[in-house]
Design a protein around this motif. Structure first.
Motif, short mmCIF file in Angstrom:
data_model
loop_
_atom_site.label_atom_id
_atom_site.label_comp_id
_atom_site.label_asym_id
_atom_site.label_seq_id
_atom_site.Cartn_x
_atom_site.Cartn_y
_atom_site.Cartn_z
N ARG A 150 0.81 -1.21 0.00
CA ARG A 150 0.00 0.00 0.00
C ARG A 150 0.85 1.26 0.00
N GLU A 151 2.10 1.07 0.41
CA GLU A 151 2.98 2.22 0.57
C GLU A 151 3.83 2.47 -0.67
N ARG A 152 3.40 1.93 -1.78
CA ARG A 152 4.24 1.91 -2.97
C ARG A 152 4.64 3.31 -3.43
N ASP A 153 3.73 4.25 -3.31
CA ASP A 153 4.05 5.60 -3.77
C ASP A 153 5.13 6.24 -2.93
N TRP A 154 5.16 5.93 -1.63
CA TRP A 154 6.13 6.56 -0.75
C TRP A 154 7.36 5.69 -0.52
N ARG A 155 7.21 4.39 -0.79
CA ARG A 155 8.34 3.49 -0.61
C ARG A 155 8.53 2.65 -1.86
N PRO A 156 8.93 3.30 -2.94
CA PRO A 156 9.04 2.59 -4.21
C PRO A 156 10.19 1.59 -4.24
N HIS A 157 11.09 1.66 -3.22
CA HIS A 157 12.22 0.75 -3.19
C HIS A 157 11.82 -0.65 -2.75
N ILE A 158 10.69 -0.78 -2.09
CA ILE A 158 10.27 -2.09 -1.61
C ILE A 158 10.01 -3.01 -2.79
N ALA A 159 10.71 -4.15 -2.80
CA ALA A 159 10.55 -5.17 -3.84
C ALA A 159 10.60 -4.55 -5.23
N GLU A 160 11.48 -3.59 -5.41
CA GLU A 160 11.66 -2.93 -6.71
C GLU A 160 10.36 -2.44 -7.31
N GLY A 161 9.50 -1.93 -6.49
CA GLY A 161 8.29 -1.32 -6.99
C GLY A 161 7.17 -2.28 -7.37
N ALA A 162 7.33 -3.56 -7.07
CA ALA A 162 6.24 -4.49 -7.39
C ALA A 162 5.01 -4.14 -6.56
N ARG A 163 3.88 -4.52 -7.08
CA ARG A 163 2.63 -4.20 -6.38
C ARG A 163 2.20 -5.34 -5.47
N VAL A 164 2.17 -6.55 -6.04
CA VAL A 164 1.75 -7.69 -5.24
C VAL A 164 2.95 -8.23 -4.48
N MET A 165 2.79 -8.36 -3.17
CA MET A 165 3.86 -8.85 -2.32
C MET A 165 3.71 -10.36 -2.08
N ARG A 166 2.50 -10.81 -1.91
CA ARG A 166 2.28 -12.24 -1.70
C ARG A 166 0.79 -12.53 -1.80
N VAL A 167 0.51 -13.84 -1.91
CA VAL A 167 -0.88 -14.29 -1.97
C VAL A 167 -1.05 -15.35 -0.89
N LYS A 168 -2.11 -15.24 -0.12
CA LYS A 168 -2.35 -16.22 0.93
C LYS A 168 -3.72 -16.87 0.71
N PRO A 169 -3.91 -18.11 1.13
CA PRO A 169 -5.23 -18.72 0.98
C PRO A 169 -6.23 -18.13 1.96
N ARG A 170 -7.48 -18.22 1.56
CA ARG A 170 -8.59 -17.77 2.39
C ARG A 170 -9.48 -18.98 2.63
N HIS A 171 -10.03 -19.08 3.82
CA HIS A 171 -10.79 -20.28 4.15
C HIS A 171 -12.08 -20.38 3.37
N ASN A 172 -12.27 -21.51 2.71
CA ASN A 172 -13.55 -21.82 2.09
C ASN A 172 -13.76 -23.31 2.24
N PRO A 173 -14.71 -23.72 3.09
CA PRO A 173 -14.83 -25.14 3.40
C PRO A 173 -15.17 -26.00 2.19
N ASP A 174 -15.78 -25.39 1.16
CA ASP A 174 -16.22 -26.19 0.02
C ASP A 174 -15.23 -26.22 -1.13
N VAL A 175 -14.25 -25.35 -1.11
CA VAL A 175 -13.34 -25.26 -2.25
C VAL A 175 -11.93 -25.71 -1.89
N ASN A 176 -11.33 -25.04 -0.92
CA ASN A 176 -9.91 -25.29 -0.63
C ASN A 176 -9.63 -25.40 0.86
N GLN A 177 -10.67 -25.49 1.70
CA GLN A 177 -10.49 -25.50 3.16
C GLN A 177 -9.59 -24.31 3.55
N TRP A 178 -8.41 -24.58 4.12
CA TRP A 178 -7.54 -23.48 4.55
C TRP A 178 -6.31 -23.37 3.66
#
Lengths: 629, 543
Positions: free
Chosen positions: B245-273
């Motif tokens: 979220r701080e990309r505009d003020w901290r463009p050095h983080i991860a060389e300016g990439a936007r997405v830092m990581r992806v985490k799973p979200r709980h859904n009991p019918d699709v992927n659990q945890w």
């Protein structure tokens, strides 16, 4: 990098085909158990007997046989003390460094051996002949300072013993038992046959009316009648918890879709306790008969005897006795032609005190680390292999043939109030006649110490541990208490395993706590946070006090940590670890305060790396005025 | 089998009455009563270990504190999660866990989402009294390509051990030694390299197991979180996308990439945890190798152009074909990577245009397993099918290669990954106009005459229909990169320029149109789809 990771680099060329010749024997071991995984510990022992130690590749090989991921085999190898992850010398010298042996000069013993061999504990001699280790209680306390050389128990270790160790280790004599007699009793009960020649053979057992009680049970009594007789006897669990045996037997469900088991807790490990070793070595058929009767009472057709790994010779003796019992038809498909079948398997442990805890024992028997289980369910409902299981101590079962032969009421009268029968008391430490004594549970502690010859010439009694190292300590003036479960509980301690450790006025109580806390830190299984962290923390503080770096707030911290562990854990190991801390500090507070203030022991001992505690058979060492650090 | 009604029991938690099914644990009952109890080793998807002891609570009638995670709730039970005894027990357990814990916060990735930090602030706040040397264990040990171990930070809750035993059934993790020398690790000869290794980082409450991909990348308090769905395969594991979220003020983080990581979200019918590693680490395309400029290629020369010019060229071709009745020489290869909204827009626009050679192509099948991984490596095959689009681009490509197509409009996919590269090249060379409308540069886009940059799924609102027939929403995390636009937006512009009778205002509106026109989607709205998805009509909703 962890030790085992650096080792695997060196062994990358190892050929697992070296293990293939063991496969047939390994499969035979698997066949003895209801679940493959239970063969893990014995197969690892087999591998170690062949290779001398366990390699990561060997772990994979074992894992494939027992159906377990290699990580879980590695868990077992690293959990138990007796498995070597590195090669050891031809003779592995394991010197006990627990409290009872320390009271009899274990430190001097270790230093002397170390000096003579030129290696420190943990090291192997350059010629590969000797590896020296310090270990926790071998339960040979009456012969302290004691050691184990490969499979052999040796003690008391004297300068001559050490010379023999160097010159001709094969001829070191195996430790014999030191039965001292029945105190204030007309006739011994449990120990009746201990001093007879060849008492361990089936021939003498049968000659002495052996296997009659079980015959009576199988042919003339119903299982419920057997249970009733045991209940009448007021027999209480003699492993330490003192739970009424008859009540425990009645918990096993009468009907069960799963097969039922009897498991014998022969994992004697409580420092100060020797009795089960005596029973197994001197009267194994009594135990076998007790197992037979218990199995009949609960409807079990398979029994396992879980015997601590260090008890190699006793396990041999027991296996021979079992083999003979099969030959005579007492074990096998139909004892006394009644059609009641019973098999007994001897299962050796691998070095972990916690496996004396009944649920940890079951976990270990099933091939895992000795992690106590969450309860409920209790073993009676879901024990070994999730089946109804009766688990009892060796001595408890050894009482059963006599109970059936002479009657429950007779046995109850021998005891004290609500507890029936006699006990085998293990006495060690600063007494002139250490060993095993049988007495009614009404005997007073002071009487027992006197029967053991009292403290040494010119010494005064200072303190006694009445029931194994977990038991809260009693001061000399508190020794007028009956050695029975309820009496000792009311006196603020416990009967436990009846391991009596006597301390005279040369004993430094801070040092005693050092041994106790070292023991608990070493033996904690590590499963739950308060015990894992608490036992380590307590030892670190006590060690710091011993080294002369104690702080004023340390005593409050120790008491606080002990209290914070109690009642918060999966099993009572943490409580047991807390009790010495609480009782030693509370009852000998001035001594602890002095150590912290003066940074020395008021018994004239200076601190350093090798502390001594009243050396007895110390090899050519002067008195402890000047101690090298 | 006849339906059995589970017995309900009522108990009191902190004075509040709560009713739960018989068999519920005290911990679950406390959660329901909104008096949550702290925990480490408990995880709803794993067996009960009961070893951390921090969930100890006071239960009336029990002299000792009991662990809430294992104790069954009973009728009439009275639980107190805030009594002095309970709070003391909690604080003492926390103290035990922290005494050997290294003071790594300044260099530990878990800071800001560490359960030791969180519980200390809520339940600790005591003066430390540990004055000894902390137990040393291995640090910064790579366990495999994805996970880094710091054994000192581990609180030995055994979640990772239970995960690799019970979920992936690969058994990599073990806890070795005993007592205070207990140590988490792998067998000396092994690495952690199964399809789900990244999940152990999610479940580790502390910084013992950290993600190598995320290592030292971005402090978690700079992260924004947006619910989404993974597009790596047709399962559509529910996810949260964490962007800087701080990309505009901290463009050095991860060389300016936007997405830092992806985490799973709980859904009991699709992927659990859980989610697989392929999906978890397959987010780089959102920021890397993107098509950000509109390109026009003529006589081998590529120019960056404005949207108007590019679309003008495309529309000119469409109009020419339309008015000369040669729409059968136009072909469209859609993709099952497109959202339902994108696909609907395409269907409507091309129908209105009279362009009937419309197919969708799914990617080449990949790895699948018994847990989550599906062989179909696209998120919306079911959506394309439900919208009645026929499948398979082989025919169109062959016709193009044989000079039977004048216009070929390819969406999203690099066709050389699916078809013989030579065939694709022939097709590219033998059509008059090859339009590539996609998100990332690839060999197919290199051959296109017109390159129209598109928004990735993380840059637009939309829905996908997973292999079970579950419609799930993705939400825009940030604006499209450079000149990129959502596919349906591009089609909307084309439609307007051609004065077609198609109205596409925004994603929710498009979805309503889908729900109106297609019985499978009947009754669905963005609200009903919500955060856990909703089934197409007539679907069973099995995992």
């Amino acid at each position: 990098m962890s030790q085992s990771q650096s080792q695997s680099c060196a062994l990358s060329a190892y050929d697992p085909k070296i293990l293939e010749p063991l496969r047939a024997e390994a499969e035979a071991i698997v066949a003895k158990y209801e679940q493959k995984r239970a063969a893990t510990l014995p197969i690892l022992r087999l591998v170690q007997e062949k290779l001398g130690y366990i390699t990561p590749q060997a772990e994979e090989w074992v894992g494939l046989i027992v159906g377990v991921a290699p990580s879980h085999v590695h868990e077992v190898v690293t959990f138990y003390t007796l498995y070597n992850q590195q090669p050891v010398g031809k003779y592995h010298i394991q010197v006990c460094q627990n409290i009872a042996c320390a009271l009899q000069g274990a430190e001097a013993c270790i230093s002397a051996i170390s000096e003579k061999l030129g290696i420190k504990p943990g090291e192997t001699s350059p010629d590969g002949k000797f590896t020296l280790s310090t270990v926790e209680c071998l339960c040979a306390c009456e012969a302290g300072p004691a050691m184990q050389v490969n499979d052999r128990y040796v003690g008391p270790v004297t300068p001559d013993t050490i010379d023999l160790l160097l010159k001709d280790p094969e001829s070191l004599p195996e430790l014999d038992t030191l039965f001292r007699g029945a105190v204030n009793m007309v006739e011994a009960v449990l120990s009746k046959r201990f001093t007879m020649r060849d008492s361990e053979t089936i021939e003498t057992y049968i000659r002495d009316d052996g296997y009659q009680a079980s015959r009576k049970a199988y042919s003339q009594m119903t299982p419920q009648q057997v249970i009733d007789e045991v209940s009448k006897s007021n027999l209480r669990g003699l492993g330490g918890a003192g739970f009424p045996a008859g009540k425990k037997w009645s918990f096993i469900p009468k009907e069960s879709a799963k097969p039922k088991f009897v498991v014998v807790n022969a994992d004697e490990g409580e420092p100060g306790t020797l009795k089960d070793r005596y029973l197994i070595t001197k009267d194994p058929h009594r135990l076998i008969e007790g197992i037979m009767i218990a199995a009949y009472a609960v409807g079990a057709h398979k029994a396992y005897v879980y015997i601590r790994g260090e008890y190699a010779r006793p396990a041999e003796i027991l296996q021979k006795a079992i083999d003979d019992a099969y030959k005579y038809g007492f074990l096998g498909p139909s004892a006394f032609n009644t059609g009641f079948a019973l098999d007994i398997i001897v299962h050796r442990g691998a070095g972990a005190y916690i496996c004396g805890e009944e649920s940890a024992l079951l976990e270990s028997l099933e091939g895992k680390k000795g992690f106590p289980r969450l309860r409920p369910p209790f073993p009676a409902i879901s024990g070994l292999f999730a089946s109804p299981t009766l688990i009892n101590n060796v001595e408890t079962l050894a009482c059963v043939p006599t109970i059936l032969a002479k009657g429950g009421e007779w046995f109850a009268k021998l005891g004290h109030e609500k507890t029936g029968g006699t006990r085998l008391y293990s006495v060690s430490g600063h007494v002139t006649k250490p060993g095993v004594y049988e007495a009614s549970q009404s005997i007073k502690l002071r009487e027992l110490i006197e029967a053991a010859g009292g403290v040494r010439e010119g010494r005064r009694l200072k303190a006694v541990i009445p029931g194994g190292i977990s038991a809260k300590i009693l001061k000399a003036e508190e020794a007028d208490v009956a050695m029975e479960f309820d009496a000792l509980r009311n006196a603020g301690t416990m009967a436990g395993s009846a391991g009596v450790i006597v301390m005279d006025d040369t004993t430094c109580m801070v040092q005693a706590l050092w041994y106790a806390s070292k023991f608990f830190a070493h033996e904690s299984c590590g499963q739950c946070s308060p015990c894992r962290e608490g036992t380590g923390w307590i030892f670190k503080i006590v060690d710091r006090i011993i080294k002369g770096q104690g702080k004023q707030q340390d005593l409050d911290a120790l008491l606080g940590i002990a209290t914070n562990m109690e009642g918060r854990t999966i099993c009572v190991f943490a409580d047991a670890a807390a009790w010495p801390v609480q009782s030693y500090i509370t009852k000998f507070k001035e001594e602890f305060e002095y150590h912290i203030r003066a940074k020395r022991c008021d018994l004239g001992q200076r601190f350093g790396k090798s502390q001594r505690m009243s050396p007895r058979a110390a090899p050519a060492e002067p008195a402890t005025e000047t101690v090298e650090s | 089998m006849p339906e059995t009604v589970t017995k309900q029991i009522t108990l009191t938690v902190d004075g509040k009455s709560v009713t739960v099914p018989d068999g519920t644990t005290v911990l679950q009952a406390c959660e329901k009563a909104q008096s949550p109890v702290p925990f480490y080793c408990y995880h709803p998807g794993l067996s009960i270990a009961g070893n951390c002891r921090i969930c100890l609570v006071e239960i009336q009638g029990s002299p000792k504190l009991q662990i809430a995670c294992y104790t069954p709730a009973t009728n009439g039970m009275v639980v107190n999660t805030t009594s002095d005894n309970t709070l003391k027990g909690r604080k003492d357990v926390l103290e035990f866990l922290l005494i050997n814990h290294p003071l790594d916060c300044p260099v530990c990735d878990q800071a800001g989402e560490c359960w030791l930090q969180d519980y200390y602030m809520q339940h600790g706040l005591y003066d430390p009294r540990f004055n000894e040397q902390k137990t040393k264990k291995p640090k910064a040990v790579p366990l495999g390509p994805t996970v880094m171990l710091d054994a000192e930070r581990c609180i030995l809750c055994s979640r990772c051990v239970r995960f690799t035993d019970e979920i992936t059934k690969t058994g990599e993790f073990g806890i070795f030694n005993r007592g205070h020398h207990s140590e988490i690790g792998l067998h000396p000869d092994k690495t952690l390299d199964n399809n789900y290794s990244g999940n152990v980082v999610d479940i580790c409450p502390v910084g013992a197991l950290t993600d190598r991909d995320f290592r030292f990348k971005c402090r978690v308090w700079y992260l924004g979180a947006t619910n989404s769905v993974c597009t790596g395969c047709s399962r559509g594991c529910n996810t949260v996308i964490h962007n800087n979220r701080e990309r505009d003020w901290r463009p050095h983080i991860a060389e300016g990439a936007r997405v830092m990581r992806v985490k799973p979200r709980h859904n009991p019918d699709v992927n659990q945890w859980w989610m697989c590693d392929e999906g978890r680490y397959g987010y780089k395309f959102i920021d890397n190798n993107r098509l950000t400029a509109v390109q026009s290629r003529e006589q081998g020369a590529t120019r960056e152009v404005k949207w108007e010019e590019a679309l003008q060229r495309l529309i000119a071709m469409l109009q020419r074909l339309r008015y000369s009745n040669q729409m059968d020489q136009a072909g469209v290869i859609l993709s099952s990577h497109l959202t339902n909204e994108d696909l609907y827009a395409a269907v409507k626009v091309f129908k209105a245009l009279g362009l009937s050679n419309v197919v969708f192509q799914r990617p080449k099948p990949g790895k699948s397993d018994a847990l989550l991984l599906q062989a179909d490596k696209s998120p919306n095959t079911r959506g394309a099918q439900a919208l009645g689009i026929s499948e398979g681009a082989q025919g169109l490509l062959e016709r193009a290669a044989k000079k039977q197509l004048k216009l070929l409009w390819v969406f999203t996919q690099d066709l050389t990954q699916i078809f013989d590269a030579e065939l694709v090249r022939q097709a590219a060379q033998n059509v008059e106009l090859l339009v590539f409308q996609g998100t990332n540069t690839n060999p197919t886009s290199e051959w296109a005459h017109l390159v129209l940059p598109c928004a990735v799924y993380a840059e637009k609102d939309g829905t996908f229909t997973n292999f079970q027939g579950r419609v799930q929403r993705v939400n825009a995390v940030f604006a499209p990169m450079g000149e990129a636009k959502a596919d349906w937006e591009i089609l909307q512009t084309v439609s307007r320029s051609l004065k077609l009778d198609v109205t596409l205002s925004d994603a929710p509106a498009i979805f309503s149109l889908i729900a109106k026109e297609y019985p499978a989607f009947a009754g669905l709205t963005y609200d009903r789809v919500g955060e856990q998805g909703a089934m197409l009509q007539g679907e069973q909703g099995k995992a």
